[in-house]
Design an enzyme around this catalytic site. Structure first.
Site, PDB file in Angstrom:
ATOM      1  N   ARG A  96       0.857  -1.194   0.000  1.00 51.75           N
ATOM      2  CA  ARG A  96       0.000   0.000   0.000  1.00 51.75           C
ATOM      3  C   ARG A  96       0.887   1.236   0.000  1.00 51.75           C
ATOM      4  O   ARG A  96       1.731   1.396   0.884  1.00 51.75           O
ATOM      5  CB  ARG A  96      -0.882  -0.014   1.250  1.00 51.75           C
ATOM      6  CG  ARG A  96      -1.654   1.264   1.425  1.00 51.75           C
ATOM      7  CD  ARG A  96      -2.578   1.264   2.640  1.00 51.75           C
ATOM      8  NE  ARG A  96      -3.208   2.565   2.711  1.00 51.75           N
ATOM      9  CZ  ARG A  96      -3.190   3.375   3.760  1.00 51.75           C
ATOM     10  NH1 ARG A  96      -2.619   2.997   4.892  1.00 51.75           N
ATOM     11  NH2 ARG A  96      -3.775   4.553   3.708  1.00 51.75           N
TER      12      ARG A  96
ATOM     13  N   HIS B 108      -3.149  10.740   0.894  1.00 52.36           N
ATOM     14  CA  HIS B 108      -2.562  10.523   2.218  1.00 52.36           C
ATOM     15  C   HIS B 108      -1.993  11.880   2.677  1.00 52.36           C
ATOM     16  O   HIS B 108      -0.804  12.031   2.938  1.00 52.36           O
ATOM     17  CB  HIS B 108      -1.484   9.433   2.154  1.00 52.36           C
ATOM     18  CG  HIS B 108      -1.148   8.809   3.482  1.00 52.36           C
ATOM     19  ND1 HIS B 108      -1.256   7.449   3.721  1.00 52.36           N
ATOM     20  CD2 HIS B 108      -0.717   9.339   4.646  1.00 52.36           C
ATOM     21  CE1 HIS B 108      -0.887   7.183   4.960  1.00 52.36           C
ATOM     22  NE2 HIS B 108      -0.561   8.311   5.552  1.00 52.36           N
TER      23      HIS B 108
ATOM     24  N   GLU C  75      -7.329   8.366   6.644  1.00 55.13           N
ATOM     25  CA  GLU C  75      -7.567   8.993   7.952  1.00 55.13           C
ATOM     26  C   GLU C  75      -8.101  10.417   7.885  1.00 55.13           C
ATOM     27  O   GLU C  75      -7.402  11.377   8.272  1.00 55.13           O
ATOM     28  CB  GLU C  75      -6.275   8.964   8.782  1.00 55.13           C
ATOM     29  CG  GLU C  75      -5.715   7.586   8.998  1.00 55.13           C
ATOM     30  CD  GLU C  75      -4.545   7.547   9.991  1.00 55.13           C
ATOM     31  OE1 GLU C  75      -4.057   8.620  10.372  1.00 55.13           O
ATOM     32  OE2 GLU C  75      -4.140   6.454  10.379  1.00 55.13           O
TER      33      GLU C  75
ATOM     34  N   ASN D 192      -6.967   1.673  10.133  1.00 54.44           N
ATOM     35  CA  ASN D 192      -5.650   1.841  10.735  1.00 54.44           C
ATOM     36  C   ASN D 192      -5.837   1.789  12.241  1.00 54.44           C
ATOM     37  O   ASN D 192      -6.592   2.586  12.806  1.00 54.44           O
ATOM     38  CB  ASN D 192      -5.030   3.191  10.361  1.00 54.44           C
ATOM     39  CG  ASN D 192      -4.730   3.285   8.869  1.00 54.44           C
ATOM     40  OD1 ASN D 192      -4.838   2.301   8.135  1.00 54.44           O
ATOM     41  ND2 ASN D 192      -4.343   4.469   8.423  1.00 54.44           N
TER      42      ASN D 192
ATOM     43  N   TYR E 186      -3.755   1.612  15.946  1.00 56.51           N
ATOM     44  CA  TYR E 186      -2.485   1.708  16.673  1.00 56.51           C
ATOM     45  C   TYR E 186      -2.640   1.458  18.167  1.00 56.51           C
ATOM     46  O   TYR E 186      -1.803   0.832  18.783  1.00 56.51           O
ATOM     47  CB  TYR E 186      -1.851   3.084  16.440  1.00 56.51           C
ATOM     48  CG  TYR E 186      -1.283   3.192  15.042  1.00 56.51           C
ATOM     49  CD1 TYR E 186       0.006   2.763  14.778  1.00 56.51           C
ATOM     50  CD2 TYR E 186      -2.051   3.668  13.979  1.00 56.51           C
ATOM     51  CE1 TYR E 186       0.534   2.810  13.496  1.00 56.51           C
ATOM     52  CE2 TYR E 186      -1.529   3.723  12.693  1.00 56.51           C
ATOM     53  CZ  TYR E 186      -0.239   3.285  12.464  1.00 56.51           C
ATOM     54  OH  TYR E 186       0.279   3.322  11.196  1.00 56.51           O
TER      55      TYR E 186
ATOM     56  N   GLU F 242      -3.147  -0.285   8.199  1.00 55.58           N
ATOM     57  CA  GLU F 242      -1.958   0.128   8.951  1.00 55.58           C
ATOM     58  C   GLU F 242      -2.049  -0.429  10.354  1.00 55.58           C
ATOM     59  O   GLU F 242      -3.121  -0.412  10.975  1.00 55.58           O
ATOM     60  CB  GLU F 242      -1.858   1.660   9.093  1.00 55.58           C
ATOM     61  CG  GLU F 242      -1.359   2.380   7.876  1.00 55.58           C
ATOM     62  CD  GLU F 242      -1.303   3.895   8.086  1.00 55.58           C
ATOM     63  OE1 GLU F 242      -1.032   4.351   9.212  1.00 55.58           O
ATOM     64  OE2 GLU F 242      -1.526   4.615   7.092  1.00 55.58           O
TER      65      GLU F 242
HETATM   66  C1  FCB Z   1      -0.985   7.138  10.784  1.00 53.04           C
HETATM   67  C2  FCB Z   1      -0.640   7.670   9.401  1.00 53.04           C
HETATM   68  C3  FCB Z   1       0.692   7.192   8.888  1.00 53.04           C
HETATM   69  C4  FCB Z   1       1.736   7.119   9.978  1.00 53.04           C
HETATM   70  C5  FCB Z   1       1.220   6.408  11.189  1.00 53.04           C
HETATM   71  C6  FCB Z   1       2.208   6.260  12.307  1.00 53.04           C
HETATM   72  O1  FCB Z   1      -1.855   8.042  11.397  1.00 53.04           O
HETATM   73  O2  FCB Z   1      -1.611   7.288   8.473  1.00 53.04           O
HETATM   74  O3  FCB Z   1       1.070   8.006   7.832  1.00 53.04           O
HETATM   75  O4  FCB Z   1       2.196   8.373  10.269  1.00 53.04           O
HETATM   76  O5  FCB Z   1       0.076   7.036  11.668  1.00 53.04           O
END
Ligand code: FCB
Length: 452
Positions: A77, A122, A167, A301, A303, A360
């Site tokens: 990607r 992006h 995002e 995404n 995290y 992500e």
């Molecule tokens: C996300 C973004 C990516 C990267 C990660 C750590 O929010 O999409 O570009 O910066 O965080």
């Protein structure tokens, strides 16, 4: 770890984005993006870093694709730098050298049996469009549709997988409420809402545009989502958490999947006097129908989770109910693998999402090469391992998650953090631009072999 049930359908990939890795900021007719301007403005990015050179992927992409091939991913990607295609933004003719770069990139990927997943936006939009109001201006919708049209026509004979935006929350909230991303404004809630709406609307309009140019296209949008929980049982924290969930998750999910906006968000913003009633006139008839145009998948995404407390309430009033937190990455984000399972479950139960791809997932740790040039990033290995485990659990339960893209191929320009946060499976020396695969790269390589 065991194999996924439908192993042939599940995609294992790796992700990057244009501004974070390409460099070559002024080559072959590329115009300035909002990120060029932002990173060159004093005090916006840590250490005054910028993406002028970044990982120099623009020149080194064959080497980087070789590293992907050796890694064993089946999908990659990446995103397109919009100002390489339309340097100012308003042109009606593409900048051919910019298009040629992505042509070569796609060809090289296909020669290496790696399936391209293209993200159109992006964040690095042309500064020329920002000067016209950027995403707060409804005209951006047509600009994005035009851009989607030319890109899908140019690459659509070889690229079937398309992601419209990455995002939207980061653009609308971090750009207009927190000021940590371009255009760097603070507390402009009305502009933030208008931005979110125009991003969603342009997504909805681009979906049929891409489909009309690409045979068997799969089109989706990528949202950054999380599981939000109140820090205590107190009514304050619960109320604050509902607000957080509305502005972070539901502002995007509700219109896309339920054809409505979360009223709770607007009510709270009116109550806080962050917006006026007249600021809510941005939704025109038919918009929500367009936004909810069916897509082929939702990109997610993930995290970390969010533990929310009402900061305006005296700490003493609700401190008794604080929940235990997991370890933190070097970015300060909590490691909470179960959150990805909870999120996938919610997307199925509450939104009935037809197909989900984790576009992500990753973590920032600073581990550098030792004297033998080895990077022993064991915490990163554990991060990916534990998150994949939770995803496969969800898949086994029948939740339609069909892919995983680790963030990121290599250390890169981490936006306002500059080069200080490293998310890569490959270490990059930002002086020599040497690439050194980390332990996590070899772990993922072995894991991918076990899935074949
Ligand atoms: C996300 C973004 C990516 C990267 C990660 C750590 O929010 O999409 O570009 O910066 O965080």
């Amino acid at each position: 770890m065991k194999k996924t049930k439908k192993k042939n359908d599940f995609r294992w990939g790796i992700a990057t984005s244009s501004y974070q890795i390409e460099g070559a900021h002024d080559l072959h007719g590329r115009g300035p993006s909002v990120w060029d301007v932002f990173s060159h403005s004093k005090g916006r990015v840590k250490n005054g870093d910028n993406g002028d050179i970044a990982c120099d992927h623009y020149h080194r992409f064959p080497e980087d694709i070789k590293l992907m091939k050796d890694l064993g991913v089946d999908s990659y990607r990446f995103s397109i730098s919009w100002p390489r295609i339309f340097p100012i933004g308003t042109e009606n003719k593409v900048n051919q050298p910019g298009m040629d770069f992505y042509d070569r990139l796609v060809d090289e990927l296909l020669e290496n049996d790696i399936t391209p997943f293209v993200t159109l936006n992006h964040w690095d939009i042309p500064q020329g469009l920002e000067d016209l109001g950027g995403w707060t201006n409804r005209d951006m919708v047509e600009q994005f549709v035009k851009y989607s049209h030319y890109l899908s026509r140019g690459l659509g004979d070889r690229v079937s997988n398309w992601i419209t935006h990455n995002e939207p929350w980061c653009i609308s909230f971090l750009g207009y409420v927190e000021g940590r991303k371009p255009p760097g404004l603070k507390n402009e809630w009305a502009k933030s809402l208008h931005t979110a709406h125009h991003l969603l609307l342009s997504h909805g309009k681009a979906v049929p545009e891409i489909k009309s140019n690409v045979k068997n296209a799969k089109v989706g949008i990528t949202l950054n989502l999380n599981t939000a929980i109140p820090a205590s049982d107190s009514e304050y924290d619960k109320k604050e958490c509902a607000f957080y969930d509305a502005q972070f998750n539901r502002l995007y999910l509700d219109p896309l999947y339920k054809q409505k906006y979360p009223e709770l968000l607007f009510d709270r913003l009116l109550e806080k006097e962050a917006i006026k009633q007249s600021d809510l006139n941005f939704i025109q008839e038919g918009d929500l129908k367009i936004i909810s145009t069916p897509t082929d998948f939702l990109g997610v995404n993930y995290y970390s989770r969010a533990v929310i407390r009402d900061e305006s309430i005296d700490e003493k009033l609700n401190e008794n109910h604080k929940i235990p937190m997991g370890p933190k990455t070097d970015f300060g984000w909590e490691v909470y693998p179960r959150g990805i399972y909870d999120l996938l479950k919610r997307l199925q139960d509450e939104y009935n999402v037809n197909e989900i791809m984790i576009t992500e997932n990753g973590c920032s740790y600073g581990d550098a090469p030792d004297k033998n040039n080895k990077v022993n990033d064991i915490k990163r290995v554990e991060y990916h391992r534990s998150h994949i485990e939770q995803i496969l659990l969800a898949v086994d339960e029948g939740i339609p998650c069909t892919g995983y893209f680790a963030w990121s191929l290599m250390d890169n320009f981490e936006w306002a953090e500059g080069y200080s946060q490293r998310f890569g499976l490959i270490w990059v020396d930002f002086e020599s631009l040497e690439r050194v695969p980390k332990e996590s790269y070899y772990w993922y390589q072995n894991f991918l072999k076990s899935q074949k």
